[in-house]
Design an enzyme around this catalytic site. Sequence first.
Site, mmCIF file in Angstrom:
data_model
loop_
_atom_site.group_PDB
_atom_site.id
_atom_site.type_symbol
_atom_site.label_atom_id
_atom_site.label_comp_id
_atom_site.label_asym_id
_atom_site.label_seq_id
_atom_site.Cartn_x
_atom_site.Cartn_y
_atom_site.Cartn_z
ATOM 1 N N LYS A 76 63.240 -25.302 11.192
ATOM 2 C CA LYS A 76 63.229 -24.150 11.672
ATOM 3 C C LYS A 76 62.395 -24.225 13.268
ATOM 4 C CE LYS A 76 60.805 -19.819 10.238
ATOM 5 N NZ LYS A 76 60.173 -19.164 9.221
ATOM 6 N N SER A 151 62.529 -15.250 7.108
ATOM 7 C CA SER A 151 62.752 -15.418 8.403
ATOM 8 C C SER A 151 63.350 -16.752 8.442
ATOM 9 C CB SER A 151 61.501 -15.277 9.239
ATOM 10 O OG SER A 151 60.541 -16.306 8.828
ATOM 11 N N SER A 175 59.694 -15.922 3.274
ATOM 12 C CA SER A 175 60.582 -16.441 4.329
ATOM 13 C C SER A 175 61.313 -17.781 3.965
ATOM 14 C CB SER A 175 60.199 -16.562 5.808
ATOM 15 O OG SER A 175 60.052 -15.306 6.242
HETATM 16 N N1 GLN Z 1 59.805 -10.720 5.644
HETATM 17 C C1 GLN Z 1 58.375 -10.802 5.535
HETATM 18 C C2 GLN Z 1 57.792 -10.211 6.855
HETATM 19 O O1 GLN Z 1 58.553 -9.945 7.891
HETATM 20 C C3 GLN Z 1 57.845 -12.090 5.608
HETATM 21 C C4 GLN Z 1 58.319 -13.276 6.629
HETATM 22 C C5 GLN Z 1 57.686 -14.536 6.560
HETATM 23 O O2 GLN Z 1 57.553 -14.815 5.482
HETATM 24 N N2 GLN Z 1 57.478 -15.184 7.509
HETATM 25 O O3 GLN Z 1 56.839 -10.302 7.327
#
Ligand code: GLN
Length: 484
Positions: A76, A151, A175
Amino acid sequence: MSEIIKLTLNELVAGIKKKKFSSHEVTKDFVNRCIKSKKLNSFITDNFDNALKISKKFEIKSNQNKQLPGIPFAVKDLFCTKGIKTTAGSKILNNFIPTYESTVTQNIWNEGAILLGKLNCDEFAMGSSNETSFFGNVENPVGKKLVPGGSSGGSASALAANLTPATIGTDTGGSIRQPASFTGTVGLKPTYGRCSRWGIVAFASSLDQAGPMTKTVEDCALLLQAISGYDPNDSTSIDIRVDNFSSNLTEKVKGLTIGIPKEYRVENMPVEIDKLWKKGMDFLKDAGVIIKDISLPHTKYALPAYYIVAPAEASSNLARYDGVKYGHRSEGKNLIEMYENTRSEGFGDEVKRRILIGTYVLSSGYYDAYYLKAQKVRQLIKQDFDNSFNSVDAILTPSTPNSSFKMGEKKGDPVSMYLNDIFTVPVNLAGLPAISVPSGYDKKKLPLGLQLIGKPFDEQTILNLSLALQKRINFKRNVNNWWK
Ligand code: GLN
């Protein structure tokens, strides 16, 4: 399709060690596959030429004791990679080349893996669909114009499309697990403190954790082993022994007790998800597990608490992007105008929304009403889990309240997007380990996952239970190559 790219991480490691094929042959096949799969937009930066060069020189003789010898491996784009652009999916870091390597990626290279490239992600890891990246949407290999989740959407997409044999993501509120569920892959968020956060672009420091994303539970155990460990550079890293997750991995889970939290039966959840959950319970019963109803009474406050704590920490962490120290800088007549222009042009809408919420809840008049209250709720959520773990060894829930959705479907409606995280955020607030295991398909033929939540630092138990599930579910990943 060449056969090599379909192999699991464990099979590739064994094949390279036994000289069935070389690191170079493996790397070549993955690079070719990546080049033909550009439509998925899962990479931001590639390192293909370098990877080919390094793999050519890779000698298995002197690397027999490594865990990931000569394995091409994409990560990532939130992990700092020395000398290689690291963007966090943002325009503001579009030209940022770190002078240091994140601990977790360094651990992977130390085990012999070779960097294949940097994978697309939501901007600063804020999102649930990979639609907030400055570098464009990522496609889900399971179907056209479907989101891969977020994400870590680029990671999940690349893994599910066989562009990398395994990968790592980060999980602040889901995420790793949510994109794993949307793509039919395995994703594990370790206990907070298990893996170092050093060199990972920060989103919400008290919630962020790096973790493995793989095709199988066995691969997940192997990769977790490689990335775990104490790091003096991260003050929240915990100095605790890392057991050998792979050699301790067993599907013998007879006698364990699993909790089923009644609060996770949410309104409007598709019937297939409820069915899948029941199927999961039956499979675990078949493995000799005792199923027990439990209550996590503060669950309904998890999402609102998360969407106060995470933006608060984000607004503070993102204050460092001012056009002086890192990345993009816009022109301005004076210093203040330069700051303002840099941040206005450098950040996308979702990031700005979080900064606004974060600064609001931290401002002196509202701190007690929002931020402090959310921190108290967080404690209650953690206590709910602590109480349950007095009588159960792990907790089984669905990973997500829905399967992958169409691009654009939720983009204009942040609240419906945030609802995607309903089953995953409580785990981050409590700092617990949790894994998503691919468990079936809904009626649209889209993959769905089940989540197992464990006690702190008891990743082994949830891995073992996942293995028992995996053996019984016999999930077939469906990659029809529509993008080629
Ligand atoms: N979807 C969640 C957010 O937008 C989690 C994102 C994540 O785990 N980085 O904050």
